[in-house]
Scaffold this motif. Structure first.
Motif, PDB file in Angstrom:
ATOM      1  N   LEU A 131      37.973  44.921  38.333  1.00 34.93           N
ATOM      2  CA  LEU A 131      39.394  45.278  38.348  1.00 34.93           C
ATOM      3  C   LEU A 131      40.226  44.204  39.033  1.00 34.93           C
ATOM      4  O   LEU A 131      41.354  43.930  38.631  1.00 34.93           O
ATOM      5  CB  LEU A 131      39.588  46.620  39.062  1.00 34.93           C
ATOM      6  CG  LEU A 131      38.911  47.827  38.415  1.00 34.93           C
ATOM      7  CD1 LEU A 131      38.958  49.032  39.354  1.00 34.93           C
ATOM      8  CD2 LEU A 131      39.576  48.167  37.091  1.00 34.93           C
ATOM      9  N   GLU A 132      39.674  43.609  40.074  1.00 37.43           N
ATOM     10  CA  GLU A 132      40.372  42.546  40.812  1.00 37.43           C
ATOM     11  C   GLU A 132      39.350  41.554  41.323  1.00 37.43           C
ATOM     12  O   GLU A 132      38.269  41.942  41.780  1.00 37.43           O
ATOM     13  CB  GLU A 132      41.156  43.125  42.006  1.00 37.43           C
ATOM     14  CG  GLU A 132      42.313  44.024  41.654  1.00 37.43           C
ATOM     15  CD  GLU A 132      43.048  44.535  42.887  1.00 37.43           C
ATOM     16  OE1 GLU A 132      42.804  43.993  43.989  1.00 37.43           O
ATOM     17  OE2 GLU A 132      43.847  45.469  42.750  1.00 37.43           O
ATOM     18  N   GLY A 133      39.704  40.275  41.247  1.00 34.05           N
ATOM     19  CA  GLY A 133      38.860  39.251  41.847  1.00 34.05           C
ATOM     20  C   GLY A 133      37.982  38.498  40.855  1.00 34.05           C
ATOM     21  O   GLY A 133      38.001  38.741  39.648  1.00 34.05           O
ATOM     22  N   ILE A 134      37.198  37.567  41.407  1.00 32.13           N
ATOM     23  CA  ILE A 134      36.293  36.728  40.630  1.00 32.13           C
ATOM     24  C   ILE A 134      34.913  36.788  41.271  1.00 32.13           C
ATOM     25  O   ILE A 134      34.789  36.767  42.501  1.00 32.13           O
ATOM     26  CB  ILE A 134      36.770  35.265  40.586  1.00 32.13           C
ATOM     27  CG1 ILE A 134      38.199  35.165  40.032  1.00 32.13           C
ATOM     28  CG2 ILE A 134      35.831  34.405  39.746  1.00 32.13           C
ATOM     29  CD1 ILE A 134      38.810  33.782  40.160  1.00 32.13           C
ATOM     30  N   THR A 135      33.886  36.860  40.443  1.00 35.34           N
ATOM     31  CA  THR A 135      32.518  36.942  40.948  1.00 35.34           C
ATOM     32  C   THR A 135      31.632  35.950  40.189  1.00 35.34           C
ATOM     33  O   THR A 135      32.030  35.380  39.176  1.00 35.34           O
ATOM     34  CB  THR A 135      31.918  38.351  40.747  1.00 35.34           C
ATOM     35  OG1 THR A 135      31.736  38.577  39.341  1.00 35.34           O
ATOM     36  CG2 THR A 135      32.836  39.426  41.304  1.00 35.34           C
ATOM     37  N   CYS A 136      30.423  35.766  40.705  1.00 34.37           N
ATOM     38  CA  CYS A 136      29.419  35.027  39.948  1.00 34.37           C
ATOM     39  C   CYS A 136      28.167  35.882  39.845  1.00 34.37           C
ATOM     40  O   CYS A 136      27.906  36.733  40.694  1.00 34.37           O
ATOM     41  CB  CYS A 136      29.108  33.671  40.576  1.00 34.37           C
ATOM     42  SG  CYS A 136      28.393  33.720  42.235  1.00 34.37           S
ATOM     43  N   ILE A 137      27.417  35.671  38.767  1.00 35.35           N
ATOM     44  CA  ILE A 137      26.127  36.319  38.596  1.00 35.35           C
ATOM     45  C   ILE A 137      25.065  35.307  39.004  1.00 35.35           C
ATOM     46  O   ILE A 137      25.069  34.168  38.519  1.00 35.35           O
ATOM     47  CB  ILE A 137      25.908  36.758  37.136  1.00 35.35           C
ATOM     48  CG1 ILE A 137      27.012  37.713  36.693  1.00 35.35           C
ATOM     49  CG2 ILE A 137      24.546  37.432  36.970  1.00 35.35           C
ATOM     50  CD1 ILE A 137      26.942  38.078  35.225  1.00 35.35           C
TER      51      ILE A 137
END
Length: 220
Positions: free
Chosen positions: A60-66
């Motif tokens: 919903l908000e933000g940036i991530t990495c797998i």
């Protein structure tokens, strides 16, 4: 009758995309499923499974990495799913989600997501569409290994800029959460080598770097 006879790829992309799937999953008018809104901090380690339960996250908000161990596999941002078609482990090593900033996600149980998808006509196309997006990213990254480090770096910067950056006229400004350390780890090169490549790219005029070391990529 084949899938392409029923729907064009444009129709599938438009009507069975991630935002449409999220709307379906959060609609409790029929087949209500469990869901939680969760907040995580930068560098938290978010599991894709917990014992026998596998999870699906919608950002919903933000940036991530797998990541798997310390290897970064992919980046995901607002409006994207994680865990729907992604693997959860390889040779006993667990995949996990790692926020690059504070993030807010909606978490579902994968078994319930799949049951709801399959309960409606053509629901499998949501999974198919997410699978195509995921595999396209992975295929492009595999193909990049045949390129020079400089070309791989520029292609990665363009990808990050277009998908997570801020567009300003003819440039994409890359968020500062994409640090030199992070990008070097993703590319599999040293930070020293990355700095040398960035310097060459800057001199050719395809990128610029401001005093705060923030990178802007010019549209190709």
């Amino acid at each position: 009758m084949s899938l392409k006879d029923l729907y064009s790829q444009d129709t599938i992309k438009r009507e069975f995309n991630s935002k449409q799937l999220y709307s379906l999953l959060t609609n409790d008018d029929f087949f209500a499923i469990k869901q939680q809104t969760l907040m995580f901090s930068k560098n938290d380690k978010i599991p894709l499974r917990d014992y026998s339960k596998h999870y699906v996250y919608y950002i919903l908000e933000g940036i991530t990495c797998i990541s798997i161990e310390e290897q970064i596999i992919d980046f995901r941002g607002i409006g994207e799913f994680v865990g729907l078609v992604d693997s959860t482990s390889v040779y006993g090593n667990e995949f996990y989600l790692k926020p690059l900033m504070d993030v807010t996600v909606q978490r579902f149980e994968k078994s319930e997501v799949m049951a709801k998808i399959m309960s409606i006509q053509d629901g499998y196309l949501y999974h198919y569409n997410c699978m195509l997006d995921c595999y396209d990213n992975y295929t492009n990254r595999i193909m990049l290994h045949e390129e020079t480090d400089e070309r791989r770096t520029l292609t990665t910067l363009i990808y990050i800029g277009e998908n997570f950056g801020v567009k300003n006229e003819n440039v994409h400004v890359i968020p500062r959460v994409f640090t030199r350390k992070l990008m070097a780890a993703y590319l599999g090169i040293s930070r020293t080598k990355l700095s040398d490549i960035l310097s060459r790219l800057r001199h050719t005029g395809v990128i610029s770097v401001d005093r705060r070391r923030q990178i802007s990529v010019y549209q190709q």
